[in-house]
Design a protein around this motif. Structure first.
Motif, short mmCIF file in Angstrom:
data_model
loop_
_atom_site.label_atom_id
_atom_site.label_comp_id
_atom_site.label_asym_id
_atom_site.label_seq_id
_atom_site.Cartn_x
_atom_site.Cartn_y
_atom_site.Cartn_z
N GLU A 200 -54.62 -5.68 5.90
CA GLU A 200 -53.24 -4.90 5.51
C GLU A 200 -52.21 -4.90 6.63
N ILE A 201 -51.05 -5.50 6.28
CA ILE A 201 -50.19 -5.25 7.35
C ILE A 201 -48.88 -4.27 6.78
N PHE A 202 -48.62 -3.33 7.64
CA PHE A 202 -47.29 -2.52 7.48
C PHE A 202 -46.23 -2.97 8.30
N GLY A 203 -45.20 -3.17 7.80
CA GLY A 203 -44.18 -3.60 8.73
C GLY A 203 -44.23 -5.17 9.00
N PHE A 204 -44.68 -5.91 7.70
CA PHE A 204 -44.50 -7.49 8.07
C PHE A 204 -43.43 -8.06 8.46
N GLU A 205 -42.37 -7.59 7.88
CA GLU A 205 -41.13 -8.02 8.01
C GLU A 205 -40.22 -7.41 9.07
N GLU A 206 -40.16 -6.13 9.25
CA GLU A 206 -39.40 -5.56 10.37
C GLU A 206 -40.13 -4.10 10.59
N GLY A 207 -39.38 -3.74 11.89
CA GLY A 207 -39.89 -2.37 12.43
C GLY A 207 -41.27 -2.49 13.13
N GLN A 208 -41.86 -1.26 13.48
CA GLN A 208 -43.18 -1.49 14.04
C GLN A 208 -44.19 -2.02 13.10
N ALA A 209 -44.93 -2.86 13.34
CA ALA A 209 -46.06 -3.38 12.55
C ALA A 209 -47.47 -2.87 12.93
N MET A 210 -48.14 -2.67 11.82
CA MET A 210 -49.64 -2.09 12.17
C MET A 210 -50.34 -2.79 11.12
N ILE A 211 -51.42 -3.27 11.68
CA ILE A 211 -52.33 -4.16 10.95
C ILE A 211 -53.69 -3.40 10.84
N ASN A 212 -54.28 -3.41 9.88
CA ASN A 212 -55.78 -3.00 9.76
C ASN A 212 -56.51 -4.18 9.09
N PHE A 213 -57.71 -4.36 9.86
CA PHE A 213 -58.46 -5.71 9.58
C PHE A 213 -59.98 -5.25 9.73
N HIS A 214 -60.56 -6.00 8.72
CA HIS A 214 -61.77 -5.80 8.56
C HIS A 214 -62.46 -6.93 8.36
N GLY A 215 -63.27 -7.64 9.02
CA GLY A 215 -63.70 -9.05 8.47
C GLY A 215 -65.22 -9.26 9.36
N ILE B 242 -46.72 -3.84 17.80
CA ILE B 242 -47.47 -4.00 17.19
C ILE B 242 -49.04 -3.33 17.41
N ILE B 243 -49.65 -2.57 16.25
CA ILE B 243 -50.82 -2.16 16.55
C ILE B 243 -52.02 -2.61 15.58
N LEU B 244 -53.31 -3.34 16.47
CA LEU B 244 -53.93 -4.11 15.54
C LEU B 244 -55.28 -3.22 15.54
N LYS B 245 -55.76 -2.65 14.34
CA LYS B 245 -56.91 -1.72 14.16
C LYS B 245 -57.83 -2.65 13.50
N ILE B 246 -59.21 -2.83 14.16
CA ILE B 246 -60.10 -3.58 13.69
C ILE B 246 -61.01 -2.50 13.15
N GLY B 247 -61.53 -2.51 12.16
CA GLY B 247 -62.59 -1.69 11.30
C GLY B 247 -62.36 -1.65 9.94
N LYS B 248 -63.27 -0.90 9.35
CA LYS B 248 -63.09 -0.43 7.91
C LYS B 248 -61.89 0.27 7.57
N PHE B 249 -61.20 0.16 6.54
CA PHE B 249 -60.17 0.99 6.20
C PHE B 249 -60.00 0.88 4.55
N GLU B 250 -59.29 2.16 4.25
CA GLU B 250 -58.72 2.11 2.73
C GLU B 250 -57.28 1.55 2.60
N PRO B 251 -57.24 0.53 1.87
CA PRO B 251 -55.71 -0.15 1.69
C PRO B 251 -54.89 0.89 0.95
#
Lengths: 353, 357
Positions: free
Chosen positions: A80-95, A38-47
């Motif tokens: 935004e979560i890629f790989g929510f269900e399976e495989g490597q997960a990648m989270i983009n979070f801005h809050g 799992i990779i969590l990236k915190i900061g602004k992103f373009e969905p």
């Protein structure tokens, strides 16, 4: 995390005053991880939410993908979560949280709201379940007290450590593997270390204590000492389901059956996925995200999650002694003594007093 | 002073709402009764009531409860908690009394707006489920005694399709826009005021809105924009008053459409496929689970202590009822609806599917 799951947090926040609180999973911190799960990236992103199903005007869902903008109380976020269900997960979070939290613990929200529950999903894929409760260890045997919030978990944990006979597995989370293997899952471990080493009881009385605590948890520590206080591996001996009862002075205990215990543990985990950990920010949100995803993809892994959890818990806990315990409303040290009596026939009373 | 009203939904669910809040609050922040305006009833005997909702000025938990998360007070058959949504705050207490439920709610002024949507709707659903009925979060129309339901989440266009059919040619009658009651293959209409916002307003409805409501609607749109979506208030329109000749009656369930909207830019904005009853049950159940935000959470907490109680097993019962109440003759369809395509064209395609039999 115990070589079961690897995650990486990348943040753009510069201020980091209370490191151990901001990164409450820092017990599992290592210098480097290769190919994290799992990779969590915190900061602004373009969905990248084109071609999604839209649920309730707000949840964007496509295969293995989730995006939404959300808010609750003082907090606002976009995830935004890629790989929510399976495989490597990648989270983009801005809050953002309107309040002191934004300065002191800018990355806490992302981890508690998204990363922590997502870790639980990925752990189950690998055959591990998370129990919400307190776990203590004595000579390699683990005793788990599963509970909802406000059931004296932390106080019990600290008193258990201080009496010198126990080590902590986790005061809020425990990781349970196949064959009743219990793995440590401490949150805010430096906070626990500080309390265990520097405080005689749980009452942080003076302002000085608070300053000391802040200094302690924001400085760098040597991870070597942790095994005096934390038990990384142990074997589950008994499990208790604990609830606090008002107007009640004794401790009562009875055996419960496997099916009931399993449903109750599942309910507790469901509740955990609705909590944010930030006060006055009550009802949130991961459970809703899962539901929205199940609504669009009922046949998905996420749709089967709670059933799988139930099955897995049942497999692990079969033939294990399971008890239900009622604790008094007010905490006293005698609770620990009585609990200890209830499972190993006493023997430690004198040492505690 | 107390204001009391009785309600009767098709002789299936009977309840009473007692409003003890003061006169000023009631006038300024609206009544609780309007949502069920079409089911007003004369006084109902106490023993026939399924539940009683009391809007109280002060409630507190009963002594010697279990306390979970420092805020849920639970005992067997009893639940009390305090909660909030945005600036709305409430305390709620559920007490089963013999064969009926007593629900006490202490709302702050803003929470009055949410009492029906957050609590009373769910309690009605709960009682229906308990009595073996199913309730589907959907809109519905009927024609020649056959019923067609459109199940979807918010923003799926289920209200719009219902209104579109009723206002188009072809004798379609309206069965409801939010919840449809289904029992052993038959649907019962459930008519509540429509929640209108600018996006689901079509010419047919606009024609039925008076000038005051139109102005209110404009004002609410401005408020919504000013608060960047924080303050969202709907305008109510009661179908029974607006188009009484178009209200349907008990009909035989024929087809259920499950609508999933999509934000694609591609041209094939409309896909329809047949699905099995098992699949449909999953969609409908998840839809229902997402619909009530708070009481299901309280029930989950309750389930931590009393996992085998009726209250804790609600969703299991709901799913089982659906399997019973949806006969094998009903056809189920899944529709992917593109939001960028011409929505009325898609609605006409659905109409064709309904009429091609």
């Amino acid at each position: 995390m115990h070589d079961i799951i690897k995650f990486k947090i990348i943040t753009d926040s510069k201020v980091n005053l209370l490191k151990d609180i901001n990164f409450f999973l820092s017990y599992f911190e290592t210098d480097n991880v290769s190919s994290p799960d799992i990779i969590l990236k915190i900061g602004k992103f373009e969905p990248s939410n084109e071609g999604c199903f839209l649920v309730d005007h707000k949840y964007y869902i496509k295969d293995n993908y989730f995006y939404c903008k959300d808010q609750e109380g003082r907090a606002k976020w976009e995830v935004e979560i890629f790989g929510f269900e399976e495989g490597q997960a990648m989270i983009n979070f801005h809050g953002r949280v309107l309040g002191l939290e934004q300065v002191l613990i800018p990355d806490y929200l992302a981890q508690n709201l998204i990363l922590r529950p997502l870790i639980e999903l990925k752990l189950l894929e690998r055959g591990y379940t998370v129990i919400h409760g307190l776990g203590i260890e004595k000579k390699g045997d683990a005793y788990i007290f599963a509970a909802r919030g406000g059931a004296h978990k932390t106080r019990l944990a600290m008193d258990a450590i201080r009496c010198g006979k126990y080590r902590l597995i986790g005061d809020d989370r425990i990781l349970l593997g196949k064959d009743r293997q219990v793995l440590s899952y401490p949150l805010f471990y430096n906070l626990v270390m500080f309390r265990a080493e520097r405080l005689r009881d749980e009452h942080i009385s003076s302002f000085l204590d608070k300053v000391k605590m802040a200094r302690y948890i924001s400085s760098r520590h040597n991870r070597k000492n942790t095994n005096k206080i934390f038990a990384d591996r142990s074997k589950l001996k008994k499990m208790f389901l604990v609830a606090r009862k008002e107007g009640y002075d004794n401790i009562s205990q009875r055996r419960i059956n496997l099916d009931d215990a399993v449903i109750r543990l599942v309910r507790s985990n469901q509740m955990e996925m609705t909590s944010s950990g930030i006060s006055s920010l009550g009802f949130v949100h991961f459970l809703k995200y899962m539901l929205a995803y199940c609504y669009v993809f009922p046949e998905s892994e996420i749709g089967g999650y709670w059933g799988d959890l139930r099955y897995s818990l049942k497999e692990t806990l079969i033939d294990l002694p399971l008890y239900e315990i009622e604790l008094p409303y007010k905490y006293t040290q005698s609770i620990l003594i009585n609990l200890a009596n209830s499972y190993d026939g006493g023997g430690i009373i004198n040492e505690i007093i | 002073m107390t204001e009391t009203r009785y309600f009767n939904i098709h002789n299936i669910v009977k309840f009473r709402i007692e409003d003890n809040s003061n006169f000023i609050n009631r006038k300024m922040f609206g009544g609780i009764f309007e949502e069920y305006i079409n089911y007003f009833s004369d006084e109902i005997r106490e023993e026939d009531l399924d539940f009683i909702v009391t809007i109280s000025r002060k409630i507190k938990p009963k002594p010697s409860c279990y306390i979970l998360d420092d805020k849920y007070y639970i005992d067997r058959g009893y639940l009390y908690t305090e909660d909030s949504y945005k600036l709305a705050k409430w305390r709620i207490e559920i007490i089963p009394n013999e064969d009926k439920y007593m629900i006490n709610i202490e709302p702050n002024n803003l929470a009055r707006f949410f009492i029906s949507g957050f609590f009373i709707d769910f309690i009605i659903q709960y009682i229906l489920t308990k009595k073996g009925y199913s309730i589907l979060h959907s809109s519905g129309v009927s024609k020649n005694g056959l019923a067609y339901l459109f199940s979807g989440r918010g923003g799926s266009g289920k209200t719009s399709i219902g209104i579109h059919l009723v206002s188009s040619e072809g004798e379609y009658k309206f069965l409801g826009d939010d919840f449809i009651i289904v029992h052993r293959g038959y649907t019962h209409p459930y008519i509540t005021p429509l929640n209108l916002f600018t996006y689901n307003l079509n010419p047919f409805l606009l024609k039925n809105l008076n000038r005051k409501k139109r102005a209110m609607m404009f004002f609410k749109k401005v408020l919504y924009s000013l608060t960047r979506g924080y303050a969202k208030f709907f305008t109510k329109l009661n179908p029974r008053e607006a188009f009484p000749e178009k209200i349907g009656s008990k009909s035989k369930l024929s087809k259920v459409f499950i609508i999933l909207p999509r934000n694609t830019k591609s041209d094939d904005g409309f896909t329809l496929k047949s699905i099995s009853k098992t699949e449909a049950v999953e969609y409908v159940t998840h839809n229902q689970m997402m619909d009530s935000p708070y009481l299901p959470v309280y029930i989950t907490q309750y389930g931590f202590l009393f996992p085998t109680d009726e209250l804790a097993r609600y969703w299991e019962t709901y799913r089982n009822n659906l399997v019973q109440n949806l006969p094998d003759t009903v056809r189920f369809y899944l529709i992917y609806l593109s939001l960028s395509s011409d929505i009325n064209k898609s609605f006409d395609k659905i109409k064709m599917v309904i009429e091609n039999e």
